[in-house]
Design an enzyme around this catalytic site. Structure first.
Site, PDB file in Angstrom:
ATOM      1  N   HIS A 191       0.823  -1.212   0.000  1.00  0.00           N
ATOM      2  CA  HIS A 191       0.000   0.000   0.000  1.00  0.00           C
ATOM      3  C   HIS A 191       0.855   1.260   0.000  1.00  0.00           C
ATOM      4  O   HIS A 191       2.052   1.243   0.298  1.00  0.00           O
ATOM      5  CB  HIS A 191      -0.973   0.009   1.181  1.00  0.00           C
ATOM      6  CG  HIS A 191      -0.313   0.080   2.538  1.00  0.00           C
ATOM      7  ND1 HIS A 191      -0.152   1.260   3.231  1.00  0.00           N
ATOM      8  CD2 HIS A 191       0.203  -0.890   3.336  1.00  0.00           C
ATOM      9  CE1 HIS A 191       0.425   1.015   4.392  1.00  0.00           C
ATOM     10  NE2 HIS A 191       0.652  -0.276   4.486  1.00  0.00           N
ATOM     11  N   CYS A 233       2.123  -5.451   6.850  1.00  0.00           N
ATOM     12  CA  CYS A 233       1.927  -5.030   5.463  1.00  0.00           C
ATOM     13  C   CYS A 233       3.163  -4.275   4.967  1.00  0.00           C
ATOM     14  O   CYS A 233       4.057  -3.949   5.748  1.00  0.00           O
ATOM     15  CB  CYS A 233       0.681  -4.160   5.345  1.00  0.00           C
ATOM     16  SG  CYS A 233      -0.848  -5.066   5.680  1.00  0.00           S
TER      17      CYS A 233
END
Length: 419
Positions: free
Chosen positions: A321, A340
């Site tokens: 992301h 992440c």
């Protein structure tokens, strides 16, 4: 005692390093007038920018970290390191080299030069003098580039730590990573994305060459990024962020106790099981009550995922992301996430992933980012992605790169991760 920065530096006298060097310096203790002139000439004439560019060019090739060629290059590196290690490796670096910078005229510079020459970071000379000259500056920058450090020409803490790792340890890394790369290389397709966790970098590879390389931020030790193989199948533009329960429990409850306006400032809303929005004042933040609710952050500049989320199927609920915290990309050790992976220049990676979606190009990707429009796009040709753990690799120029064993997988001798 396990080798790490804390154990290496705990007994050291911390030497301050000036952020900027004057063009003309005062004489150092015990320095002759001739030495002072030589030092000032070095400070005046050294091409620091050119030295950085030369160092970075050694590693900024289009060869992937993960490929059959890398396995071959690692074999060559092993064949060079083995006789060197058998002969004793490089000398142990003294504490006195910590803090050295361009223009220093000290006996400890000789030890620094010997260390740089033994690892091939500067040319071998028959007799090293005690002046930190331009060749030494270039050597330090080359060493820093090979070890993924900020290239500043200073023997700072991360640089000193990396120089203190014995050659035997580095050879052990080469052995392990040769086996890791060889095991994964046969599974690679023509087009794939690699996240190398120890290097905190991402490569988009096509036709055996790196099409794009990105700086990343990966999981911290207690919330490690998992090692896996999957396929990128969807791009979420300007997504909502649904806060994971682990972050609600570990982070949000603490933040709300410190600042009751935290959720409001970051445009995070709370919903019950029926989809009804509730007020933060209805929750007892001194307990785990908050994990019973759904927390959703609105799209926009404050959103923790920035302008996009790159999805691939996996049981760990991790993804790539964007991020509003761009400053983290400039750090040496980029291990800050909860598993992440944050991507610098993510708009370019999105464009590369959407290559076969004919109606998307870089202009449209950038415009969609800027619009804050919520949009989900399926990737027409899903792209394989591998999150990996490679702490040593080499390119065809013979440049060998090393990274810290952040998750202690090297120390455990791990080769296979069942990815």
């Amino acid at each position: 005692m396990r080798l790490n920065r804390r154990t290496l530096l705990s007994s050291m006298a911390m030497v301050g390093v000036s952020a900027a060097l004057p063009s003309v310096a005062r004489a150092q203790e015990g320095e002759s007038i001739f030495d002072m002139f030589a030092r000032n000439r070095v400070l005046r004439d050294a091409d620091r920018g050119g030295n950085t560019a030369a160092a970075e060019a050694l590693i900024a090739t289009n060869e992937p970290i993960l490929s059959f060629d890398t396995a071959h290059n690692l074999q060559l590196a092993i064949s060079q390191y083995e006789p060197f290690v058998a002969a004793g490796g490089w000398e142990e670096v003294p504490q006195e080299i910590y803090g050295l910078v361009l223009g220093n005229n000290r006996r400890s510079v000789i030890a620094l030069k010997r260390r740089l020459m033994s690892s091939g970071d500067m040319p071998v000379v028959e007799r090293a003098n005690d002046l930190f000259d331009e060749a030494t500056d270039r050597g330090v920058r080359t060493f820093q580039a090979r070890h993924g450090l900020i290239v500043n020409g200073q023997v700072d803490e991360p640089t000193w730590y990396a120089m203190a790792v014995p050659a035997q340890n580095r050879l052990g890394q080469l052995y392990l990573n040769f086996q890791r790369v060889q095991a994964i290389a046969a599974k690679l397709s023509d087009r794939y994305v690699v996240v190398n966790i120890p290097a905190a970098t991402i490569e988009a590879v096509e036709g055996g060459m790196v099409a794009q390389r990105h700086t990343a931020v990966v999981g911290r030790v207690e919330r490690a990024t998992p090692i896996l193989a999957s396929k990128i199948h969807q791009i979420n533009f300007n997504p909502y962020w649904h806060v994971p329960k682990s972050i609600i429990r570990a982070d949000l409850t603490k933040y709300m106790q410190e600042d009751p306006e935290y959720l409001t400032k970051f445009r995070i809303h709370i919903y019950d099981g029926k989809g009804n929005e509730i007020s933060p004042t209805q929750i007892d933040w001194t307990t785990d009550e908050a994990v019973n609710y759904m927390f959703r952050q609105e799209p926009g500049a404050e959103n923790s995922m920035g302008h996009c989320k790159i999805n691939f199927h996996n049981p760990h609920d991790v993804y790539l992301h964007d991020t509003p915290s761009k400053a983290l990309f400039g750090e040496n050790a980029r291990f800050h996430s909860s598993g992440c992976v944050r991507v610098d220049g993510v708009n370019q990676l999105v464009n590369w992933v959407l290559r076969d979606n004919k109606d998307w190009d870089q202009g449209r990707v950038d415009a969609t980012f800027a619009s804050n429009e919520r949009l989900d796009v399926s990737v027409k040709t899903p792209v394989p992605i591998h999150t990996t753990y490679i702490t040593a690799w080499a390119n065809k120029q013979g440049t060998v790169s090393f990274r810290d064993d952040v998750y202690q997988f090297d120390s455990q001798g791990k080769i296979s991760f069942d990815a």
